[in-house]
Design a protein around this motif. Sequence first.
Motif, mmCIF file in Angstrom:
data_model
loop_
_atom_site.group_PDB
_atom_site.id
_atom_site.type_symbol
_atom_site.label_atom_id
_atom_site.label_comp_id
_atom_site.label_asym_id
_atom_site.label_seq_id
_atom_site.Cartn_x
_atom_site.Cartn_y
_atom_site.Cartn_z
ATOM 1 N N ILE A 182 0.843 -1.198 0.000
ATOM 2 C CA ILE A 182 0.000 0.000 0.000
ATOM 3 C C ILE A 182 0.879 1.249 0.000
ATOM 4 O O ILE A 182 1.828 1.363 0.767
ATOM 5 C CB ILE A 182 -0.938 -0.007 1.229
ATOM 6 N N GLY A 183 0.564 2.171 -0.910
ATOM 7 C CA GLY A 183 1.359 3.393 -1.049
ATOM 8 C C GLY A 183 2.363 3.317 -2.185
ATOM 9 O O GLY A 183 2.931 4.344 -2.561
ATOM 10 N N LYS A 184 2.595 2.109 -2.732
ATOM 11 C CA LYS A 184 3.458 1.977 -3.899
ATOM 12 C C LYS A 184 2.607 2.041 -5.164
ATOM 13 O O LYS A 184 1.380 1.983 -5.120
ATOM 14 C CB LYS A 184 4.218 0.651 -3.848
ATOM 15 N N ARG A 185 3.274 2.128 -6.308
ATOM 16 C CA ARG A 185 2.560 2.095 -7.578
ATOM 17 C C ARG A 185 2.506 0.652 -8.087
ATOM 18 O O ARG A 185 3.360 -0.169 -7.766
ATOM 19 C CB ARG A 185 3.240 2.998 -8.607
ATOM 20 N N VAL A 186 1.472 0.396 -8.870
ATOM 21 C CA VAL A 186 1.284 -0.961 -9.401
ATOM 22 C C VAL A 186 2.529 -1.420 -10.133
ATOM 23 O O VAL A 186 2.986 -2.558 -9.979
ATOM 24 C CB VAL A 186 0.050 -1.007 -10.332
ATOM 25 N N SER A 187 3.120 -0.537 -10.928
ATOM 26 C CA SER A 187 4.301 -0.912 -11.705
ATOM 27 C C SER A 187 5.499 -1.231 -10.813
ATOM 28 O O SER A 187 6.379 -2.012 -11.199
ATOM 29 C CB SER A 187 4.660 0.211 -12.681
ATOM 30 N N VAL A 230 -14.159 -2.966 -18.478
ATOM 31 C CA VAL A 230 -12.982 -3.666 -17.981
ATOM 32 C C VAL A 230 -11.883 -3.615 -19.039
ATOM 33 O O VAL A 230 -12.119 -3.935 -20.214
ATOM 34 C CB VAL A 230 -13.324 -5.126 -17.625
ATOM 35 N N GLN A 231 -10.701 -3.207 -18.615
ATOM 36 C CA GLN A 231 -9.534 -3.138 -19.500
ATOM 37 C C GLN A 231 -8.549 -4.228 -19.097
ATOM 38 O O GLN A 231 -8.214 -4.365 -17.923
ATOM 39 C CB GLN A 231 -8.863 -1.765 -19.394
ATOM 40 N N SER A 232 -8.081 -4.995 -20.085
ATOM 41 C CA SER A 232 -7.156 -6.099 -19.811
ATOM 42 C C SER A 232 -5.788 -5.808 -20.410
ATOM 43 O O SER A 232 -5.687 -5.254 -21.512
ATOM 44 C CB SER A 232 -7.695 -7.410 -20.381
ATOM 45 N N LEU A 233 -4.758 -6.206 -19.676
ATOM 46 C CA LEU A 233 -3.381 -6.075 -20.147
ATOM 47 C C LEU A 233 -2.651 -7.388 -19.912
ATOM 48 O O LEU A 233 -2.832 -8.024 -18.864
ATOM 49 C CB LEU A 233 -2.647 -4.974 -19.383
ATOM 50 N N ASP A 234 -1.816 -7.767 -20.848
ATOM 51 C CA ASP A 234 -0.872 -8.863 -20.633
ATOM 52 C C ASP A 234 0.475 -8.239 -20.309
ATOM 53 O O ASP A 234 0.968 -7.382 -21.056
ATOM 54 C CB ASP A 234 -0.763 -9.748 -21.870
ATOM 55 N N LEU A 235 1.070 -8.658 -19.189
ATOM 56 C CA LEU A 235 2.321 -8.064 -18.725
ATOM 57 C C LEU A 235 3.394 -9.123 -18.586
ATOM 58 O O LEU A 235 3.131 -10.211 -18.058
ATOM 59 C CB LEU A 235 2.099 -7.381 -17.370
ATOM 60 N N ASP A 236 4.569 -8.817 -19.072
ATOM 61 C CA ASP A 236 5.737 -9.673 -18.860
ATOM 62 C C ASP A 236 6.566 -9.062 -17.742
ATOM 63 O O ASP A 236 7.043 -7.933 -17.857
ATOM 64 C CB ASP A 236 6.577 -9.773 -20.140
ATOM 65 N N VAL A 237 6.738 -9.807 -16.665
ATOM 66 C CA VAL A 237 7.471 -9.286 -15.507
ATOM 67 C C VAL A 237 8.512 -10.318 -15.085
ATOM 68 O O VAL A 237 8.485 -11.479 -15.498
ATOM 69 C CB VAL A 237 6.518 -8.979 -14.333
ATOM 70 N N CYS A 238 9.415 -9.860 -14.239
ATOM 71 C CA CYS A 238 10.489 -10.726 -13.765
ATOM 72 C C CYS A 238 10.440 -10.774 -12.241
ATOM 73 O O CYS A 238 10.643 -9.760 -11.573
ATOM 74 C CB CYS A 238 11.840 -10.197 -14.241
ATOM 75 N N PHE A 239 10.148 -11.951 -11.703
ATOM 76 C CA PHE A 239 10.138 -12.157 -10.265
ATOM 77 C C PHE A 239 11.263 -13.109 -9.878
ATOM 78 O O PHE A 239 11.300 -14.258 -10.343
ATOM 79 C CB PHE A 239 8.803 -12.747 -9.798
ATOM 80 N N ARG A 281 -7.001 4.545 -16.309
ATOM 81 C CA ARG A 281 -7.784 5.721 -16.679
ATOM 82 C C ARG A 281 -8.835 5.395 -17.736
ATOM 83 O O ARG A 281 -9.924 5.970 -17.739
ATOM 84 C CB ARG A 281 -6.839 6.823 -17.156
ATOM 85 N N GLN A 282 -8.525 4.460 -18.615
ATOM 86 C CA GLN A 282 -9.496 4.043 -19.613
ATOM 87 C C GLN A 282 -10.664 3.319 -18.959
ATOM 88 O O GLN A 282 -11.822 3.507 -19.342
ATOM 89 C CB GLN A 282 -8.819 3.137 -20.658
ATOM 90 N N ALA A 283 -10.366 2.509 -17.964
ATOM 91 C CA ALA A 283 -11.431 1.802 -17.236
ATOM 92 C C ALA A 283 -12.346 2.800 -16.532
ATOM 93 O O ALA A 283 -13.573 2.638 -16.514
ATOM 94 C CB ALA A 283 -10.826 0.833 -16.226
ATOM 95 N N ILE A 284 -11.750 3.854 -15.945
ATOM 96 C CA ILE A 284 -12.549 4.877 -15.266
ATOM 97 C C ILE A 284 -13.388 5.658 -16.273
ATOM 98 O O ILE A 284 -14.573 5.926 -16.040
ATOM 99 C CB ILE A 284 -11.632 5.829 -14.474
ATOM 100 N N ALA A 285 -12.798 6.009 -17.400
ATOM 101 C CA ALA A 285 -13.478 6.848 -18.381
ATOM 102 C C ALA A 285 -14.611 6.110 -19.092
ATOM 103 O O ALA A 285 -15.657 6.696 -19.371
ATOM 104 C CB ALA A 285 -12.469 7.368 -19.402
ATOM 105 N N THR A 286 -14.414 4.831 -19.371
ATOM 106 C CA THR A 286 -15.392 4.092 -20.188
ATOM 107 C C THR A 286 -16.295 3.185 -19.358
ATOM 108 O O THR A 286 -17.314 2.704 -19.862
ATOM 109 C CB THR A 286 -14.669 3.212 -21.217
ATOM 110 N N HIS A 293 4.814 1.380 -16.608
ATOM 111 C CA HIS A 293 3.955 2.193 -15.746
ATOM 112 C C HIS A 293 2.917 2.960 -16.555
ATOM 113 O O HIS A 293 1.739 3.015 -16.180
ATOM 114 C CB HIS A 293 4.798 3.167 -14.928
ATOM 115 N N GLU A 294 3.326 3.560 -17.657
ATOM 116 C CA GLU A 294 2.387 4.351 -18.451
ATOM 117 C C GLU A 294 1.294 3.472 -19.043
ATOM 118 O O GLU A 294 0.137 3.893 -19.139
ATOM 119 C CB GLU A 294 3.134 5.095 -19.559
ATOM 120 N N GLN A 295 1.643 2.267 -19.419
ATOM 121 C CA GLN A 295 0.655 1.351 -19.974
ATOM 122 C C GLN A 295 -0.400 1.002 -18.911
ATOM 123 O O GLN A 295 -1.602 0.975 -19.189
ATOM 124 C CB GLN A 295 1.352 0.076 -20.475
#
Length: 216
Positions: free
Chosen positions: A141-146, A170-179, A162-167, A154-156
Amino acid sequence: YTYVNRAYSEWAGLPASAIVGMSVRELFGDAVYDGIEHRLRAAFSGETVEFDNRVTFRGARPRDIRVRYIPDRASDGEVVGIYVLLLDVTDLIQTLAELRASEARLRRLIQSVPDTILRADPDGLILDFASPRHPDPTRFIGKRVSEIMPGADHEQIRRAIRQAIATDEVQSLDLDVCFDGAQRQLEARHARIDEDETFVIVRDISDVRMLQGELL
């Protein structure tokens, strides 16, 4: 009683003319009076008294009230009466209890699903966090999702929120991350709560994608 206003008489269920001249015991009954007698005595001794109470009288349903006794002093300082200020908070308390129960049910539901669920503002700032893999939400809590998804754009993510709020869609994204040195694929769904917040539901789909690749 030497005076009551219209709101008090409506609350008590009697005309003001009937209440004036009655004692507190006569209006509320022995049980209620015995519970507040020590407070009345304190007010008549010069103290300002505040308390919450639940009362039932004249066959009405129980009422939750917030009460204040203010001593009425003569010019020589002698207490000649008390002002009684009463606020009926029954509906407020009931509404708060229902809201807390609803929030508890929602939290239990969120905690029971396998996905990580975030509540975020339009800039991707995490306001709440629930995940079966991470029982301590305060770390996030207090950090950014990215920030909690190494390698994510982060911008994506912010655009999707913001698109979900405006429209209100539900907006879906596929993300490649490294854990921990391992590449993982995540699906993040962004659902509007109101004009300032969204849910971000994150699911690890790495194994599904791997299986799909093997089948193809």
